[in-house]
Design an enzyme around this catalytic site. Structure first.
Site, PDB file in Angstrom:
ATOM      1  N   LYS A   1       0.881  -1.175   0.000  1.00  0.00           N
ATOM      2  CA  LYS A   1       0.000   0.000   0.000  1.00  0.00           C
ATOM      3  C   LYS A   1       0.913   1.218   0.000  1.00  0.00           C
ATOM      4  O   LYS A   1       1.435   1.625   1.043  1.00  0.00           O
ATOM      5  CB  LYS A   1      -0.862  -0.041   1.255  1.00  0.00           C
ATOM      6  CG  LYS A   1      -2.119   0.784   1.262  1.00  0.00           C
ATOM      7  CD  LYS A   1      -2.014   2.210   0.834  1.00  0.00           C
ATOM      8  CE  LYS A   1      -1.989   3.226   1.935  1.00  0.00           C
ATOM      9  NZ  LYS A   1      -1.839   4.597   1.376  1.00  0.00           N
TER      10      LYS A   1
ATOM     11  N   GLY B   1       6.578   4.983   8.164  1.00  0.00           N
ATOM     12  CA  GLY B   1       5.841   6.238   8.135  1.00  0.00           C
ATOM     13  C   GLY B   1       6.042   6.989   9.431  1.00  0.00           C
ATOM     14  O   GLY B   1       7.025   6.767  10.144  1.00  0.00           O
ATOM     15  N   SER B   2       5.089   7.833   9.746  1.00  0.00           N
ATOM     16  CA  SER B   2       5.233   8.681  10.928  1.00  0.00           C
ATOM     17  C   SER B   2       5.019   7.871  12.209  1.00  0.00           C
ATOM     18  O   SER B   2       4.343   6.831  12.199  1.00  0.00           O
ATOM     19  CB  SER B   2       4.221   9.820  10.858  1.00  0.00           C
ATOM     20  OG  SER B   2       2.927   9.266  10.778  1.00  0.00           O
ATOM     21  N   THR B   3       5.559   8.375  13.289  1.00  0.00           N
ATOM     22  CA  THR B   3       5.411   7.674  14.566  1.00  0.00           C
ATOM     23  C   THR B   3       3.939   7.638  14.981  1.00  0.00           C
ATOM     24  O   THR B   3       3.462   6.628  15.515  1.00  0.00           O
ATOM     25  CB  THR B   3       6.300   8.337  15.631  1.00  0.00           C
ATOM     26  OG1 THR B   3       7.663   8.121  15.233  1.00  0.00           O
ATOM     27  CG2 THR B   3       6.108   7.736  17.009  1.00  0.00           C
TER      28      THR B   3
ATOM     29  N   GLY C   1       2.294   4.982  12.980  1.00  0.00           N
ATOM     30  CA  GLY C   1       2.893   3.718  13.427  1.00  0.00           C
ATOM     31  C   GLY C   1       2.253   3.220  14.719  1.00  0.00           C
ATOM     32  O   GLY C   1       2.005   2.024  14.886  1.00  0.00           O
TER      33      GLY C   1
ATOM     34  N   GLU D   1       9.086   1.213  10.979  1.00  0.00           N
ATOM     35  CA  GLU D   1      10.200   2.149  10.713  1.00  0.00           C
ATOM     36  C   GLU D   1       9.582   3.540  10.774  1.00  0.00           C
ATOM     37  O   GLU D   1       8.817   3.915   9.881  1.00  0.00           O
ATOM     38  CB  GLU D   1      10.779   1.906   9.317  1.00  0.00           C
ATOM     39  CG  GLU D   1      11.410   0.548   9.119  1.00  0.00           C
ATOM     40  CD  GLU D   1      12.791   0.443   9.726  1.00  0.00           C
ATOM     41  OE1 GLU D   1      13.276   1.436  10.295  1.00  0.00           O
ATOM     42  OE2 GLU D   1      13.384  -0.636   9.635  1.00  0.00           O
TER      43      GLU D   1
ATOM     44  N   CYS E   1      13.943  10.292   6.751  1.00  0.00           N
ATOM     45  CA  CYS E   1      13.666   9.992   8.163  1.00  0.00           C
ATOM     46  C   CYS E   1      14.927  10.096   9.017  1.00  0.00           C
ATOM     47  O   CYS E   1      14.853  10.445  10.183  1.00  0.00           O
ATOM     48  CB  CYS E   1      13.080   8.599   8.266  1.00  0.00           C
ATOM     49  SG  CYS E   1      14.047   7.393   7.345  1.00  0.00           S
TER      50      CYS E   1
ATOM     51  N   GLU F   1       9.701  16.152  14.738  1.00  0.00           N
ATOM     52  CA  GLU F   1      10.174  15.908  13.372  1.00  0.00           C
ATOM     53  C   GLU F   1       9.474  16.876  12.422  1.00  0.00           C
ATOM     54  O   GLU F   1       8.250  16.900  12.338  1.00  0.00           O
ATOM     55  CB  GLU F   1       9.844  14.468  12.969  1.00  0.00           C
ATOM     56  CG  GLU F   1      10.392  14.127  11.610  1.00  0.00           C
ATOM     57  CD  GLU F   1      10.008  12.727  11.157  1.00  0.00           C
ATOM     58  OE1 GLU F   1       8.817  12.387  11.204  1.00  0.00           O
ATOM     59  OE2 GLU F   1      10.910  11.980  10.737  1.00  0.00           O
TER      60      GLU F   1
HETATM   61  P1  NAD Z   1       2.422   8.598   7.178  1.00  0.00           P
HETATM   62  O1  NAD Z   1       2.569   7.941   8.499  1.00  0.00           O
HETATM   63  O2  NAD Z   1       1.458   9.702   7.066  1.00  0.00           O
HETATM   64  O3  NAD Z   1       1.978   7.527   6.069  1.00  0.00           O
HETATM   65  C1  NAD Z   1       2.743   6.370   5.799  1.00  0.00           C
HETATM   66  C2  NAD Z   1       1.865   5.358   5.075  1.00  0.00           C
HETATM   67  O4  NAD Z   1       0.833   4.929   5.972  1.00  0.00           O
HETATM   68  C3  NAD Z   1       1.140   5.908   3.846  1.00  0.00           C
HETATM   69  O5  NAD Z   1       1.074   4.902   2.866  1.00  0.00           O
HETATM   70  C4  NAD Z   1      -0.242   6.211   4.380  1.00  0.00           C
HETATM   71  O6  NAD Z   1      -1.253   6.211   3.379  1.00  0.00           O
HETATM   72  C5  NAD Z   1      -0.442   5.061   5.352  1.00  0.00           C
HETATM   73  N1  NAD Z   1      -1.423   5.306   6.413  1.00  0.00           N
HETATM   74  C6  NAD Z   1      -1.882   6.502   6.868  1.00  0.00           C
HETATM   75  N2  NAD Z   1      -2.791   6.299   7.855  1.00  0.00           N
HETATM   76  C7  NAD Z   1      -2.879   4.960   8.034  1.00  0.00           C
HETATM   77  C8  NAD Z   1      -3.608   4.135   8.923  1.00  0.00           C
HETATM   78  N3  NAD Z   1      -4.451   4.655   9.816  1.00  0.00           N
HETATM   79  N4  NAD Z   1      -3.444   2.797   8.855  1.00  0.00           N
HETATM   80  C9  NAD Z   1      -2.572   2.245   7.964  1.00  0.00           C
HETATM   81  N5  NAD Z   1      -1.857   2.981   7.088  1.00  0.00           N
HETATM   82  C10 NAD Z   1      -2.005   4.325   7.127  1.00  0.00           C
HETATM   83  O7  NAD Z   1       3.884   9.012   6.734  1.00  0.00           O
HETATM   84  P2  NAD Z   1       4.320   9.875   5.484  1.00  0.00           P
HETATM   85  O8  NAD Z   1       3.861  11.266   5.737  1.00  0.00           O
HETATM   86  O9  NAD Z   1       3.900   9.185   4.226  1.00  0.00           O
HETATM   87  O10 NAD Z   1       5.919   9.763   5.565  1.00  0.00           O
HETATM   88  C11 NAD Z   1       6.691  10.567   6.374  1.00  0.00           C
HETATM   89  C12 NAD Z   1       7.037   9.856   7.666  1.00  0.00           C
HETATM   90  O11 NAD Z   1       7.661   8.615   7.389  1.00  0.00           O
HETATM   91  C13 NAD Z   1       8.030  10.633   8.512  1.00  0.00           C
HETATM   92  O12 NAD Z   1       7.631  10.584   9.860  1.00  0.00           O
HETATM   93  C14 NAD Z   1       9.323   9.854   8.344  1.00  0.00           C
HETATM   94  O13 NAD Z   1      10.251   9.980   9.385  1.00  0.00           O
HETATM   95  C15 NAD Z   1       8.824   8.473   8.221  1.00  0.00           C
HETATM   96  N6  NAD Z   1       9.817   7.639   7.549  1.00  0.00           N
HETATM   97  C16 NAD Z   1      10.504   6.717   8.284  1.00  0.00           C
HETATM   98  C17 NAD Z   1      11.486   5.931   7.675  1.00  0.00           C
HETATM   99  C18 NAD Z   1      12.268   4.908   8.442  1.00  0.00           C
HETATM  100  O14 NAD Z   1      12.855   4.042   7.819  1.00  0.00           O
HETATM  101  N7  NAD Z   1      12.295   4.955   9.750  1.00  0.00           N
HETATM  102  C19 NAD Z   1      11.753   6.101   6.318  1.00  0.00           C
HETATM  103  C20 NAD Z   1      11.031   7.059   5.616  1.00  0.00           C
HETATM  104  C21 NAD Z   1      10.050   7.809   6.230  1.00  0.00           C
END
Ligand code: NAD
Length: 509
Positions: A185, A237-239, A242, A259, A293, A394
């Site tokens: 996804k 994605g974001s904490t 997560g 992550e 990230c 962040e």
């Molecule tokens: P996000 O958390 O908004 O979204 C990440 C993914 O999760 C997207 O595909 C989104 O559609 C999906 N999503 C959103 N709500 C959801 C839910 N309720 N249930 C399941 N899936 C859902 O993150 P973003 O804005 O796309 O990316 C930026 C973030 O990602 C930053 O916090 C960054 O630090 C983090 N990041 C971490 C790493 C790592 O390896 N640690 C790498 C890259 C990015």
């Protein structure tokens, strides 16, 4: 610069074929550098997720995919790597026009990293201990014992918009290497390169092994995480999201890898080679407009070097060229969206309001030829204290906070004073100091005199609220397997079994 873009429609990728969403709906994908519409993408529904999971389930449960011999699986991984290399240009283009990543970085790093990860895991798979025999134990009695490592099953891979295809690869490659099947996804800003990647991979693997369902996180993402027929969730994605994923996955006790975000500390020690540390620190924070990230967003500088370091940082940051990501001369592209730009600008305002001093950038940027793009100037704050919002949260944008310190202990204490623990770095000419500081930093990766350098044979992941689990390297293969212990007794006589007397009192009968 005017770039001609074909508006293409991208359906879902399920069971080896392209399909529209069950309700026929689509969403729009825009180029953040120009504001142009670049694609219409199927807006998947719960029904579509069910279909993709069913396809992945069937490929796992009812085909020989999971039983493939390591040597043959290794060949599949090599074949995928060659396919990625053959389609490098298209993949880089699709990603540049949606994520804002520069073609220079995509061609010079991301594609190479993806090819190398598939090849690295192809080598590891051939040596992986899928079956281990244990020596016969003194307790609980003579026996023949195996440990088998088996695939987990259907894996959901949920990915962010910043490095869409690299992060998808961090999940897909080890999942396939271990014989799992996958439903990806991708983030809605950047689904194009992931869809193309799935199509490429599907040329080499059976139908249903790789599927992509695009659509909103709250619907497609959550349905996947809650789905009883999904065995593992790998989320980046974001904490905050997560945390939600972890709660939802708990309902079905799913194997979960997270992550998450970061606020990584970067420490310049007083003996550092500044000709390396200054460009290196800017590279650490401004690559991809700070939307990485593990960016080094908090820079710790010794008191007496502070002014000289800041002067050089500002001078060099001023030379970073913002532009269209498709132009190879561009150093840094746009941020992902208007919303993200506004978030970044609001953090810049918060920094000023809390008393930090802006010494570089601080505004949105207007780029010739990309007037409708979402650009933010590389921004540097000094007089930042570690309790300010810009040092704690962040931002995910091109904002560097410079924090002064008196001695190394103070720098380490402040560096670790964060909920995150993804990455950290130290610049010094003294290798002993470098290792000492590295041991004390609470982070999943520590760079010494470097930044952003991830190896495909080394694990990557976070301490603290930056995540759970590791991707890449042999660790990622473990993360996509479950372990089975198989025991065969070597004692034929029942009375000699050590358990017999535990239940049966008359052991002579
Ligand atoms: P996000 O958390 O908004 O979204 C990440 C993914 O999760 C997207 O595909 C989104 O559609 C999906 N999503 C959103 N709500 C959801 C839910 N309720 N249930 C399941 N899936 C859902 O993150 P973003 O804005 O796309 O990316 C930026 C973030 O990602 C930053 O916090 C960054 O630090 C983090 N990041 C971490 C790493 C790592 O390896 N640690 C790498 C890259 C990015």
């Amino acid at each position: 610069m005017t770039v001609e873009v074909d508006v293409r429609t991208f359906p879902l990728f399920i069971n080896g074929t392209w399909e529209p969403a069950s309700n026929g709906e689509t969403f729009d994908v825009f180029n953040p550098a120009t504001g142009e519409l670049v694609a219409r993408v199927a807006k998947g529904t719960e029904e579509d997720v069910n279909k993709a999971v069913e396809a992945a389930r069937n490929a796992f449960d009812s085909t020989d995919w999971k039983n493939m011999k390591p040597k043959d699986r290794s060949k599949v991984l090599y074949a995928i790597s060659y396919q990625i290399a053959a389609h490098a240009e298209e993949l880089a283009y699709l990603e540049a026009i949606s994520s804002g990543g520069t073609v220079r970085r995509l061609g010079g790093n991301d594609i190479l990293q993806m090819v190398d990860l598939f090849q690295t895991l192809a080598k590891f798979v051939e040596e992986y201990p899928f079956s281990e025999t244990l020596p016969s134990p003194p307790f609980p009695g003579p026996a023949h014992n195996f440990i088998w490592r088996e695939p987990i099953g259907v894996c959901a891979a949920i990915t962010p918009w910043n490095l869409p295809m690299v992060i998808a690869t961090w999940k897909i490659a080890p999942a396939l290497a271990m014989g799992n099947t996958v439903v990806v996804k991708p983030a809605s800003y950047t689904p194009l390169s992931t869809l193309k990647l799935a199509e490429i991979i599907s040329q080499v693997v059976p139908p249903g092994v790789i599927n992509v369902v695009t659509g909103p996180g709250a619907e497609v993402g959550e349905t996947l995480v809650k789905h009883p027929k999904v065995d593992k969730v790998a989320f980046t994605g974001s904490t905050d999201v997560g945390r939600r994923v972890m709660k939802l996955a708990a309902e079905t006790i799913k194997n979960t890898t997270l992550e998450l975000g970061g606020k990584s500390p970067n420490i310049i020690l007083e003996d550092a080679d500044l000709s390396l540390a200054i460009p290196g620190s800017l590279f650490g924070v401004f690559l991809h407009s700070g939307q990485l990230c593990e960016s080094g967003t908090r820079l710790f500088v010794p008191d007496h070097l502070h002014d000289a370091v800041v002067e050089q940082l500002v001078k060099l940051a001023g030379k970073i060229k913002l532009g269209n990501p498709l132009d190879p001369a561009t150093d840094v592209g746009p941020v992902i969206s208007k919303k993200q730009k506004e978030t970044i600008l609001s953090y810049i305002e918060a920094g000023k309001a809390e008393g930090a001093t802006l010494v570089c950038g601080g505004k949105e940027a207007v780029v010739a030829g990309c007037e409708n793009g979402q650009f933010v100037e590389p921004t540097i704050f000094i007089n930042v204290t570690n309790d300010m919002k810009i040092a704690r949260e962040e931002i995910f944008g091109p904002v560097l906070s410079v924090i002064r310190y008196k001695d190394v202990d103070e720098a380490i204490r402040l560096a670790n004073d964060t909920i995150y623990g993804l990455a950290a770095g130290v610049w010094t000419r003294d290798v002993n100091k470098a290792y000492d500081v590295s041991r004390k930093l609470q982070a999943g990766v520590v760079w010494i005199n470097d930044w952003h350098m991830l190896r495909n044979d080394a694990p990557f992941g976070g301490y603290k609220q930056s995540g759970i689990g590791r991707e890449m390297g042999k660790h990622s293969l473990d993360a996509y397997t479950q372990v089975k212990h198989v025991h065969t007794s070597m004692v034929p006589e029942i009375h000699k079994r050590n358990w017999y007397g535990l239940l049966f009192s008359n052991t002579n009968e």
